[in-house]
Design an enzyme around this catalytic site. Structure first.
Site, PDB file in Angstrom:
ATOM      1  N   HIS A 190      -7.703  -5.495  -0.674  1.00 27.36           N
ATOM      2  CA  HIS A 190      -6.450  -4.736  -0.624  1.00 27.36           C
ATOM      3  C   HIS A 190      -5.294  -5.624  -0.165  1.00 27.36           C
ATOM      4  CE1 HIS A 190      -4.114  -1.149  -0.692  1.00 27.36           C
ATOM      5  NE2 HIS A 190      -4.059  -0.959   0.619  1.00 27.36           N
ATOM      6  N   ASP A 246      -0.275  -4.067  -4.085  1.00 26.78           N
ATOM      7  CA  ASP A 246      -1.446  -3.191  -4.166  1.00 26.78           C
ATOM      8  C   ASP A 246      -1.101  -1.776  -3.685  1.00 26.78           C
ATOM      9  OD1 ASP A 246      -4.068  -3.272  -5.225  1.00 26.78           O
ATOM     10  OD2 ASP A 246      -4.892  -2.949  -3.239  1.00 26.78           O
ATOM     11  N   SER A 271       0.828  -1.207   0.000  1.00 25.28           N
ATOM     12  CA  SER A 271       0.000   0.000   0.000  1.00 25.28           C
ATOM     13  C   SER A 271       0.867   1.263   0.000  1.00 25.28           C
ATOM     14  CB  SER A 271      -0.968  -0.042   1.184  1.00 25.28           C
ATOM     15  OG  SER A 271      -1.950   0.956   1.068  1.00 25.28           O
TER      16      SER A 271
END
EC number: 3.1.1.-
Length: 460
Positions: free
Chosen positions: A253, A183, A159
């Site tokens: 996610h 991601d 992330s």
């Protein structure tokens, strides 16, 4: 008696001298509230090796000397987490470290920037990513003085951690060995120029897995190669209702993290197919990987590094980004197995319909695959490829059950339909020899069982 007392004292001294394990910051919602008024940022480097697999140690000692367990000649993986709105410790973290060290004798450095990521103000965490990158660059320069090499550094960022990795790469002018973005965060980074986010120029090899591109992740390709499992969003096995709580928000996610871990821990070959779009992939337009030469199709995860050379060649001259697609199952380790069924009809035949097929092995097991396209035309002497996905690996195939369905407006109960050749090939394990059958006659909606043989070289 004196000897006994002496030995006891020695054991006590040794246990007393053993340093405590370095612990990941344990924060809470209180820290998120506190950050509203007193912002803090701190970067802690937790080092793991095979010598201290279960007990993190500081990378640098208090006198700024390098930890003796750090080997400058080995690969170093930097593991960087993302946004932590309530300060919780990433549940996957310790397992990720274990899997990495089980795969290879390396240094693993967990970058704990929880004081900086734990805040209710997401934009503040975003701004902190650059500060963390600058802090890391200082430590990296120190490592270089001790003989470490940027080429041996592999940053794995989750992330926001993916963009931190990119910012570090920019500081060192793209000389890091590899960056893997799991991601990468989308909010505040989507549609931004390369200097404001992770980019393929940030390392010698950048691979990215997109698993929540319509939510917390980012849609556009960022690396030398970008993997879009299940189209890059709506991962199988993840909750579809907001009533599922926090899992509804984070499951997609975090799937990128678990897919990468599965690529290390299991025998799954996460074969992926270069394609312009997920739609084209599902219509079997992208089952060839000829552009990757003898290496076959790219693999998602740790083994993506095997394709570094070919991918860099594709980026020379003009940037030719490689987007690849695959589908997975919904439960760990998410394995699926791909076959392609290639069909050629004779020169005097034209068919318009669909096929279904199933495989039988020598143990009597039967499995029917997921097929990606229902109806398609079969033109004279043109090879048509049908992509099929199985949830179990199938070896020692003894029979293929084949059924043809003519289009509803052209149904004919007495008609026969001819196939000049049929070839079944494993895409997951391309080293397995393909299987063939020739001169097949079918009737509409009647299943035929075929005993295939290994294809001769001229037919493959």
């Amino acid at each position: 008696m004196r000897v006994y007392i002496f030995l006891c004292l020695m054991c006590w001294v040794r246990s007393d001298n053993k340093r405590p394990c370095l612990e990941f910051s344990q924060l809470s919602v209180k820290d998120s509230f506190r950050d509203l008024f007193i912002p803090r940022i701190e970067t802690i480097l937790m080092m793991y090796t095979r010598n201290n697999l279960n007990c993190a140690e500081p990378l640098f000692e208090q006198n700024n000397s390098l930890n003796v367990n750090f080997n400058t000649q080995k690969k170093t993986v930097w593991l960087i987490h993302g946004y932590r709105p309530v300060g919780s410790i990433p549940l996957w973290l310790q397992n990720f470290v274990r899997i990495l060290l089980n795969e290879e004798d390396m240094n693993v450095i967990v970058v704990d920037w929880s004081r900086g990521a734990t805040t209710f103000i997401y934009n503040r965490a975003v701004k902190n990513t650059r500060k963390v990158a600058v802090s890391l660059s200082v430590h990296i320069k120190n490592l270089l003085k001790h003989g470490a090499s940027l080429d041996n550094f592999h940053f794995i960022g989750v992330s926001l951690g993916a963009h931190i990795s990119g910012f570090v790469g920019k500081i060192f002018h793209g000389q890091l060995g590899r960056i893997t973005g799991l991601d990468p965060a989308g909010p505040r980074f989507s549609r931004k120029p390369p200097y404001s986010r992770l980019d393929y120029t940030d390392a010698k090899f950048v691979d990215v897995i997109h698993s929540d591109s319509n939510g917390l992740g980012i849609q556009e390709p960022l690396g030398h190669i970008d993997f879009y499992p299940n189209g890059g969003n709506k991962q199988p096995g993840c909750p579809k209702s907001i009533f599922s709580g926090i899992q509804f928000i984070k499951c997609n996610h975090q799937r990128a993290v678990h897919l990468f871990m599965a690529s290390l821990e299991t025998n799954c070959n996460f074969i992926s197919f270069p394609c312009r779009s997920y739609k084209d992939y599902k219509t079997s337009l992208c089952v060839d990987c000829d552009c990757f030469k003898e290496k076959s199709c790219p693999r998602l995860g740790y083994q993506a590094k095997l394709f570094k050379g070919v991918l860099k060649e594709r980026m020379e001259g003009r940037p030719l980004r490689t987007t690849v697609f695959l589908d997975t199952s919904g439960t760990y380790p998410f394995c699926t197995y791909y076959f392609v069924l290639s069909i050629i009809v004779p020169d005097k035949t034209m068919m318009d319909g669909s096929f279904s097929f199933k495989l039988l092995n020598q143990l009597g097991m039967i499995e029917e695959p997921r097929l990606y396209e229902k109806n398609k035309p079969f033109y004279k002497l043109q090879e048509v490829k049908i992509l099929a996905q199985f949830y179990n690996d199938f070896v020692n195939i003894s029979s293929i059950g084949l059924t043809y369905f003519q289009s509803s407006n052209l149904q004919c109960s007495t008609c026969t339909y001819k196939i000049q050749s049929l070839m079944l090939k494993s895409l997951t394990y391309p080293e397995r020899p393909p299987l063939c059958r020739y001169n097949i006659v079918l009737k509409d909606r009647e299943e035929v069982f075929l005993n295939p043989n290994t294809c001769t070289p001229k037919n493959t």
